[in-house]
Design an enzyme around this catalytic site. Structure first.
Site, short mmCIF file in Angstrom:
data_model
loop_
_atom_site.label_atom_id
_atom_site.label_comp_id
_atom_site.label_asym_id
_atom_site.label_seq_id
_atom_site.Cartn_x
_atom_site.Cartn_y
_atom_site.Cartn_z
N CYS A 146 0.92 -1.39 0.04
CA CYS A 146 0.03 0.03 -0.01
C CYS A 146 0.89 1.24 0.17
O CYS A 146 0.29 2.31 -0.41
CB CYS A 146 -1.13 -0.08 1.19
SG CYS A 146 -0.17 -0.03 2.94
N HIS A 202 -1.43 1.83 7.50
CA HIS A 202 -2.23 1.82 6.05
C HIS A 202 -2.10 2.95 5.34
O HIS A 202 -2.28 4.07 5.88
CB HIS A 202 -3.29 1.28 6.12
CG HIS A 202 -4.03 0.84 4.77
ND1 HIS A 202 -3.55 -0.04 3.93
CD2 HIS A 202 -5.23 1.47 4.06
CE1 HIS A 202 -4.21 0.01 2.77
NE2 HIS A 202 -5.17 1.01 2.75
#
Length: 907
Positions: free
Chosen positions: A308, A848
């Protein structure tokens, strides 16, 4: 992953004899580790050991022989770092997302053998040393081998197999055929990413699995002798060839209907934001062509396993207008294959092909496998499947793209001239031209600016000015440059109650900074001074008398006090007097002889004459300190015949209510005009001698006395002012920051540009002094690029602490005006607008990454969360997750309005 049987590394007869001492055990392991590090070669084995067990072993071997406080650890215990399903397996697998140094350590094979001989236990978790890198080869241990999911086309069964990522396709065939008992002549193995049959893997190939774009947890398909059924037929929609072409695609991806770019690029460019198919050749291109009504720029990126961070940075670049314009056209003539600092053009080609897929696949997610493969080859630090930093990836990628696209094939040697007090404009332009003579690419033209750096020698005053290029600006958050410290001030003259002050000081400042800030806060007079001390366990633990002492020594959970006194009280012929408080609150000190003294509160500290000191002198000091603590009812009248601690016509026992001691020496401590019993004590507070009013003593460097409190004293004086001592800084357990606690992007930029001393590890060689000096450094912005990237330094690292700063930074979305920060007034616009943000949610070692990006033509924002893309309101863009900000120059407001009118006329 083929590794020798781990049972070979266990000891048959349990545990062997231990070394005679912990030091000897540590020496043996240290020597074996050094020997292994001196003989690194590919294929060497390392073993994974639980950090928890290894820490207990370190505590044992690092303690002195005569202090056996830490026991010898038990058997090696690795169960906390392996999967539950693998605990009874001969091939235990590590839990995912473990972090080296926090969850596990790696030790060489010889160290593992010795530890297992001494301690037994396990299970053994061997891993191979591999060599990575293109130009610069580096060694690393492959902690997580490649995990592949093999689908057998004969019965659709799925088998997990593990191989090192540097294993060849030939080795993959060997292992699959051995597992399935199929001859290699009948076996065909396909890249089966996304459950769609892609490239057929060549059984004779020596290409590695990583080079073939096979990634963690990816599917592969086994066909035996033509056993495939229709469900495994080639799907053109899902096919992604694993190989990146050696030349960029020549076809132009034209996206018609969008606005012309006004950042200094060609207005006749074929770049636009909607598809336009002009010939049959375009339909035959390997890219997926957008369908009617579809638009580019809204494709997500598949997460290949903790990628990510990469997807976030790529989406920001993929929505940078001049970058899109460049890579969606033919850039093959700019490829520099001979640049020793580049990647033979392969990184630029892989990036360009990925951008074409993103802008031609509608809303279908793109798997960046080919790009990830190239990235791992040229930047091994990003190989594997651990979480990384999107800004670090961005920095490498921009630099790598520049080197691959540098039009300067042979860099000229340029001898830099001294500024010789020439005007800054002249020197800056000269150095920029020198830089462009060696570096000429779309990245430099679009993303690089220039700042002025001024160094001033603190000794001789020599000034050095240079002008350096930059690709992005890493801005400190002001909260990382300063810290708040709470100090309680005690007034030695008794003029005020103890008062806590919270001041802001440089995070890496000195005690002088703290005293200066504290003096300003408490209105310190010119003839007064402050004595800083740390109070621990109701005693003075240490004094901060060196003004250059670092504030790093003061921790947030400590208690710091400052004693305010006249400067004449200090100096030669003076010594410290510490007055401790004994006896539990509202209770009687029961036994001095029995050493059962309960200290409480904060000591009083002042200076006294070293020539002589009497009990009455101490009486006066105590009375001064206590006078502001006197309760209202006690100050209004004489309490029990006492006033300010004196008892003119009463015995001490009658007044104080103390239990008389049979010891005459202790009684002597009360035979005075004091309401308190006072005892002379030692440094440890274990020895007590009574002190009379007429006692005379010779003070040492520090004289300590104990003030005994009983119930009567607590009724007269409010001792809570002595007990309620605040911590240096009370850490909040809430990580969330409100917008009321926000700091602005401008304050971050001002902190970046502020003058500050160089660190002790970054000394400057002064040409005047001919020595390294801790010079003061000042930065100024000189030339700003069309694309301006701000990196907010949210992550802080120290030897003992890693931290993420969640502070909300308020940044402009439109009309970021930097005019006042740029020293070069050349008439150029310094007005910018935000078009992309790389976000980080969560803490260190995980979290994230996502991205926000705006499609310039319709001025709408979208949220890119790996493969998921959704529209988002502009009001949601600002939040405390913002990590990297992307701005583009838009010109003056007048120019922008004129451009909008022109576009409206064209429509």
């Amino acid at each position: 992953m083929t590794i020798a049987n781990s049972s070979d590394f266990m000891v048959e007869n349990a545990v062997c004899d231990f070394p005679s001492t912990p030091e000897e055990e540590r020496r043996i392991v240290s020597e074996l580790t050094t020997e292994s590090e001196d003989n690194l070669k590919e294929g060497n084995l390392y073993f994974v050991i639980s950090k928890r067990w290894y820490t207990s072993w370190e505590k044992y071997v690092e303690q002195p022989t005569n202090q056996c406080e830490s026991p010898r650890p038990g058997p090696i215990e690795n169960n906390d770092i392996i999967e539950n399903a693998a605990k009874d397996s001969t091939d235990p697998q590590l839990r995912r997302l473990l972090v080296e140094g926090e969850d596990y350590v790696l030790v060489p094979q010889q160290v593992w053998k010795r530890l297992s001989q001494w301690y037994s236990g396990g299970p053994p978790i061997p891993r191979k040393l591999i060599c990575q890198g293109f130009y610069s080869r580096s060694y690393s241990v492959e902690v997580y081998p490649l995990c592949l999911l093999l689908t057998d086309g004969r019965d659709d069964s799925i088998t997990v197999l593990r191989l090192g990522k540097q294993a060849s396709i030939r080795e993959l065939y060997d292992k699959v055929c051995a597992m399935t008992e199929v001859s290699q002549e009948k076996a065909r193995i396909w890249d089966y990413f996304g459950k769609r049959k892609g490239q057929l893997l060549d059984p004779s190939s020596n290409k590695s699995l990583e080079e073939s774009s096979l990634h963690m947890d990816q599917d592969i398909l086994l066909e035996v002798d033509g056993s495939s059924s229709s469900q495994y037929a080639m799907s053109s929609a899902g096919n992604e060839l694993a190989l990146v072409p050696l030349e960029p695609s020549r076809s132009l991806v034209t996206i018609a209907g969008g606005p012309t770019l006004s950042n200094g690029h060609s207005t006749t460019s074929k770049f636009s934001l909607f598809p336009k198919i002009t010939s049959d050749d375009d339909r035959c291109d390997s890219l997926s062509i957008l369908g009617k009504g579809e638009r580019g720029g809204l494709a997500g990126l598949s997460n290949l396993g903790n990628t990510c961070f990469m997807n976030s940075a790529l989406q920001c670049l993929a929505h940078t207008p001049p970058i899109i314009e460049y890579f969606l056209q033919d850039y093959s003539e700019d490829i520099n294959r001979d640049n020793p600092l580049g990647m033979c053009g392969e990184l630029a080609i892989a990036f360009g092909e990925l951008l074409k897929k993103l802008w031609s696949s509608g809303r279908n997610a793109v798997a960046p496998r080919s790009f990830k493969t190239k990235l791992a080859r040229f930047a091994p630090q990003f190989s594997g499947y651990n979480q990384h930093d999107s800004q670090e990836l961005l920095a490498f990628l921009l630099d790598g793209l520049h080197e691959d696209l540098n039009k300067v094939k042979r860099k000229p040697y340029i001898e830099l001239k001294d500024s010789d007090s020439r005007p800054d404009d002249e020197v800056a332009e000269e150095l920029w031209n020198y830089h462009k003579a060696r570096n000429d690419s779309v990245i430099v033209n679009v993303c690089q600016g220039q700042y002025k750096s001024t160094l001033i020698c603190p000794v001789c005053g020599k000034i050095s000015i240079t002008f350096d290029p930059f690709m992005y600006l890493s801005l400190p958050l002001p909260s990382t440059l300063t810290r708040q410290i709470t100090v309680t001030v005690f007034y030695c003259d008794g003029s005020h109650l103890p008062m806590p002050y919270t001041v802001t000081v440089p995070k890496y400042g000195s005690c002088r900074d703290l005293i200066t800030a504290l003096g300003t806060a408490c209105c310190l007079a010119n003839d007064e001074s402050l004595l800083l001390a740390e109070v621990y366990d109701h005693k003075v633990f240490r004094y901060f008398e060196n003004p250059l002492e670092s504030l790093n020594l003061i921790k947030n959970d400590e208690h710091i006090v400052a004693y305010r006194m006249k400067q004449m009280q200090k100096g030669s012929g003076k010594a410290k007097l510490e007055i401790l408080h004994g006896g539990q609150e509202r209770a009687v000190l029961e036994s001095v002889r029995g050493r059962d003294v309960k200290l409480f509160g904060t000591p009083f500290v002042t200076y006294v004459n070293t020539e002589r000191l009497s009990g009455s002198d101490i009486d006066a000091v105590v009375s001064g300190f206590l006078s502001p603590l006197q309760r209202a009812q006690a100050s209004a009248k004489v309490h029990n015949g006492r006033e300010n601690g004196h008892l003119p016509n009463a015995t001490a026992d009658e007044a104080s209510g103390s239990i008389s001691s049979p010891d005459t020496e202790i009684d002597d401590a009360c035979d005075r005009e004091l309401s308190f019993r006072i005892f002379l004590t030692d440094e440890r507070g274990l020895d007590f001698k009574p002190l009379k009013s007429d006692s005379s003593l010779k003070p040492g460097v520090v004289t300590r006395v104990l003030l005994e409190w009983n119930e009567g004293e607590h009724e007269t004086y409010d001792s809570s002012y002595l007990s309620d001592l605040p911590e240096v800084h009370k850490t909040s357990f809430s990580a969330k920051k409100t917008r009321q606690e926000a700091i602005s992007l401008f304050s971050c930029l001002e902190a970046f540009l502020a003058e500050e001393p160089l660190g002790p590890d970054d000394m400057w060689f002064c040409p005047g002094c001919k020595e390294h000096r801790q010079a003061n450094k000042k930065l100024d912005l000189w030339k700003l690029p069309d694309i301006l990237v701000f990196h907010l330094k949210r992550f802080t690292y120290s030897r003992y602490l890693k931290n993420k700063i969640e502070t909300f930074v308020d940044f402009p979305i439109d009309d970021l005006d930097l005019s006042k920060y740029v020293k070069n007034k050349n008439g150029q616009s310094y007005l910018y607008e935000l078009y992309a943000v790389s976000n980080h949610y969560g803490g260190l070692g995980g979290g994230h990454y996502t991205a926000y990006a705006k499609l310039i033509d319709d001025n709408k924002w979208h949220h890119f969360d790996d493969s998921h893309v959704s529209s988002v309101n502009e009001s949601e863009i600002k939040n405390s997750a913002a990590y990297v900000l992307f701005y583009r120059r838009v010109g003056s407001k007048t120019e922008t309005q004129s451009a909008e009118v022109s576009m409206a006329d064209m429509d």
